[in-house]
Design a protein around this motif. Structure first.
Motif, PDB file in Angstrom:
ATOM      1  N   ILE A  72      14.879  26.771  82.585  1.00 39.60           N
ATOM      2  CA  ILE A  72      15.059  28.000  80.924  1.00 39.60           C
ATOM      3  C   ILE A  72      16.038  29.138  82.104  1.00 39.60           C
ATOM      4  CG2 ILE A  72      14.573  28.947  79.333  1.00 39.60           C
ATOM      5  CD1 ILE A  72      15.311  26.109  79.061  1.00 39.60           C
ATOM      6  N   LEU A  73      15.032  29.575  82.979  1.00 38.49           N
ATOM      7  CA  LEU A  73      14.336  30.460  83.675  1.00 38.49           C
ATOM      8  C   LEU A  73      15.465  31.229  84.381  1.00 38.49           C
ATOM      9  CD1 LEU A  73      13.129  33.269  84.822  1.00 38.49           C
ATOM     10  CD2 LEU A  73      12.032  32.035  86.562  1.00 38.49           C
ATOM     11  N   ALA A  74      15.998  29.975  85.645  1.00 44.85           N
ATOM     12  CA  ALA A  74      18.117  29.532  86.036  1.00 44.85           C
ATOM     13  C   ALA A  74      18.699  30.533  85.105  1.00 44.85           C
ATOM     14  CB  ALA A  74      17.648  28.555  86.842  1.00 44.85           C
ATOM     15  N   PRO A 129      21.427  25.436  91.481  1.00 46.56           N
ATOM     16  CA  PRO A 129      21.302  24.088  92.210  1.00 46.56           C
ATOM     17  C   PRO A 129      20.540  23.178  91.897  1.00 46.56           C
ATOM     18  CG  PRO A 129      22.409  25.560  93.061  1.00 46.56           C
ATOM     19  CD  PRO A 129      21.717  26.573  92.420  1.00 46.56           C
ATOM     20  N   VAL A 130      18.997  23.735  91.321  1.00 49.57           N
ATOM     21  CA  VAL A 130      17.880  22.245  91.634  1.00 49.57           C
ATOM     22  C   VAL A 130      17.601  22.163  90.664  1.00 49.57           C
ATOM     23  CG1 VAL A 130      15.677  22.124  92.063  1.00 49.57           C
ATOM     24  CG2 VAL A 130      16.714  23.698  93.780  1.00 49.57           C
ATOM     25  N   CYS A 131      18.766  22.548  89.347  1.00 48.95           N
ATOM     26  CA  CYS A 131      17.948  21.893  87.784  1.00 48.95           C
ATOM     27  C   CYS A 131      19.209  21.242  87.011  1.00 48.95           C
ATOM     28  CB  CYS A 131      18.873  23.290  86.980  1.00 48.95           C
ATOM     29  SG  CYS A 131      17.574  24.592  87.153  1.00 48.95           S
ATOM     30  N   PRO A 132      18.920  19.913  86.669  1.00 41.74           N
ATOM     31  CA  PRO A 132      19.650  18.614  86.144  1.00 41.74           C
ATOM     32  C   PRO A 132      21.058  19.381  85.242  1.00 41.74           C
ATOM     33  CG  PRO A 132      18.009  18.902  84.976  1.00 41.74           C
ATOM     34  CD  PRO A 132      17.327  19.541  85.850  1.00 41.74           C
ATOM     35  N   GLU A 133      22.011  19.173  85.332  1.00 41.26           N
ATOM     36  CA  GLU A 133      23.548  19.203  84.098  1.00 41.26           C
ATOM     37  C   GLU A 133      22.455  18.704  83.057  1.00 41.26           C
ATOM     38  OE1 GLU A 133      25.603  20.622  82.578  1.00 41.26           O
ATOM     39  OE2 GLU A 133      26.445  20.277  84.347  1.00 41.26           O
TER      40      GLU A 133
END
Length: 560
Positions: free
Chosen positions: A17-19, A206-210
């Motif tokens: 959420i933050l990203a 980039p670390v977060c999932p789609e």
């Protein structure tokens, strides 16, 4: 109670959420950053014009050039917002956000180099590019967050969008004071700092999932969706989420997407689309952007010194942040519709007070004590106006548009709603200075009239979406559509509901939701949409098997 309300908020979900909301912080920063250095930018434009043409430019022309710098941001926002659905479907929600940061970096660099290049055209172009970036963010970020959030947290986490916007506004206002970057030398740096949210998101996202919904429903990558859900929920127990998505998929299995033309022409989807559009208009035509763009000028005209006006503007940003934090727990407790009504009602009352303060200052302008008192009333009324904006209209329109539509029509609906939002943003940005000149002390009265209209519309037409799945929200509109059709169709709808209720406890909840969505079957010549199917007017109802993989059982006299 607090623990229950935070159930499902994992560390990795918080990180995602933050990203994502850095995109909305970018939007807030660039909305507010142009306000404080108004005089500095106008002086720069005068210098450039004199160097080019050897003569002074009139004050009226400078004001027009400055209003172009303000409003061209919204033109870019229209283009970006309208493209949001296409980008979301082609590159994904996360992929679209990552690509969008390229525009953010380019736009920020152009604005930062404006003074070096000695060209106000570069400022206009940079504001346009950063506007496209922010328009895409306003479409992609709410979509991404609504699709990764658990059902019980969707409202509160959706409000984080607005929190990021208000933080961006506050940061731009603080940095814009004369003691920091609000100077003739510092304002290009102030505008160029918009590069920071873009670079930070490129590092974090980039670390977060789609979005799991995008992976499962749009791309048909079930295993990838499961992996994304396991990471977001920090649990292997993701079947409930998967079943909810499957129910939504079954409701729009005849097609994976829906075009804007089909969306506009669909009788069933027209009601939620109108609601989404009017909610966006209620945000922009409330007069809030007149406050954001021109608050410093507004406060000086009410009697404050220029320095006091800038600090009052910072107070607007601080109050926005505080009230948005207050509204986060209220969103899933009180409900979207209720908070929106409170917000519009409060804004209506204090817009009247702002007008009264201007009028009294005009009538008693020769009494210094009255001027001081009216300046105080004007500031308090404006700050209260902002408080009620943060309670409801600030965050709910972004959130509710994503909630009103299932996966198929959602990108197209978001594109239309965001386009309308930015068009209204542009009209207010470009038109408010002229409106202020023409109406003078009555400047806020048109906004008061709009607020009254939007309050009535919300009270009569907007449903409550708190703690409802996308399919349950859809059923509200389908029921309304059926109730306006023939008596036979109403009996058919009731019969189907009774059959579904009779099966309650014997079939899984996801299948029950799918049955409710399937209760009305289309005529062969009619469109089939993600939100369900509609019959062409005047055509007899034709029984039709529901799409696989889980056909519901046949019931006597139900039309199924």
């Amino acid at each position: 109670m607090a623990c229950e309300s935070l159930k499902g908020l994992t560390l990795f979900l918080s990180y995602a959420i933050l990203a994502a909301v850095l995109g909305m912080l970018q939007f807030g920063y660039n909305t507010g950053v142009i306000n404080a250095p108004e005089v500095n930018i106008e002086n720069f434009m005068k210098d450039v014009y004199k160097d080019r043409y050897g003569e002074d430019i009139s004050d009226d022309s400078v004001k027009k050039l400055y209003s172009v710098a303000v409003s061209i941001f919204a033109i870019g926002g229209m283009l970006g917002g309208f493209s949001g659905g296409i980008i979301a479907n082609r590159f994904g929600r996360k992929g679209g956000l990552l690509l969008n940061n390229v525009l953010g970096i380019v736009g920020a660099c152009l604005m930062g180099c404006t003074k070096i290049a000695h060209s106000y055209e570069m400022l206009f172009f940079g504001r346009f590019i950063i506007g496209v970036n922010c328009g895409l963010n306003t479409s992609l970020v709410p979509m991404y967050i609504s699709e990764i959030a658990p059902l019980n947290l969707r409202g509160g986490l959706g409000t984080v969008n607005q929190l990021a916007v208000t933080v961006g506004l506050l940061v731009s206002q603080v940095l814009g004071i004369e003691q920091i970057l609000g100077t003739n030398e510092g304002w290009p740096v102030l505008l160029g700092l918009a590069v920071c949210p873009a670079i930070l998101q490129l590092l974090l996202l980039p670390v977060c999932p789609e979005s799991p919904r995008y992976l499962l429903i749009t791309k048909q990558w079930e295993e990838e969706a499961r992996k994304a859900l396991r990471r977001l929920r920090a649990s292997n127990q993701v079947e409930e989420d998967i079943e909810e998505m499957r129910a939504e998929e079954r409701a729009q299995q005849a097609e994976s997407r829906i075009s804007m033309t089909e969306l506009i022409c669909s009788p069933t989807l027209r009601a939620p689309l109108v609601i989404g559009v009017v909610m966006q208009l209620s945000q922009q035509l409330s007069g809030i952007n007149a406050v954001f763009y021109y608050s410093t000028n507004l406060f000086t005209s009410s009697g404050l010194t220029e320095e006091s006006a800038k600090f009052a503007t910072i107070g607007i940003g601080a109050i926005m942040v505080c009230m948005t934090l207050v509204s986060i727990p209220l969103m899933d407790r009180t409900g979207r519709r209720t908070l929106h009504l409170y917000g519009l009602g409060g804004m209506f009352i204090f817009s009247i007070f702002i007008t009264i303060s201007f009028l009294i200052k005009e009538f008693f302008g020769y009494v210094q004590e009255m001027i001081d008192w009216m300046s105080y009333l004007s500031v308090v009324s404006t700050l209260s106006f902002v408080v009620f904006f943060a309670v409801g209209p600030g965050s709910i329109p972004w959130m509710i548009t994503a909630e009103l539509f299932s996966q198929g029509p959602r990108p197209a609906a978001m594109s239309i709603a965001v386009l309308v939002n930015w068009m209204a943003n542009f009209l207010v940005g470009i038109g408010f200075p002229s409106m202020k000149t023409s109406l003078e002390n009555y400047t806020f009265l048109p906004f008061s009239a709009f607020l009254a209209i939007f309050w009535i519309f919300t009270y009569k037409k907007v449903p409550e979406t708190k703690n409802k799945t996308f399919e349950e929200i859809l059923a509200l509109f389908r029921h309304g559509n059926d109730s306006r059709s023939s008596l036979r169709d109403s009996r058919l709808y009731g019969s189907m509901l009774n059959c579904v209720n009779a099966l309650e406890g014997h079939i899984p909840p996801a299948e029950s939701a799918a049955l409710m969505v399937a209760e009305e079957k289309p005529h062969p010549d009619s469109f089939v949409f993600a939100a369900g199917s509609e019959r062409s007017s005047g055509a007899p109802a034709q029984p039709e098997r529901p799409p696989p993989p889980l056909p519901p059982p046949r019931f006597p006299n139900s039309g199924v």
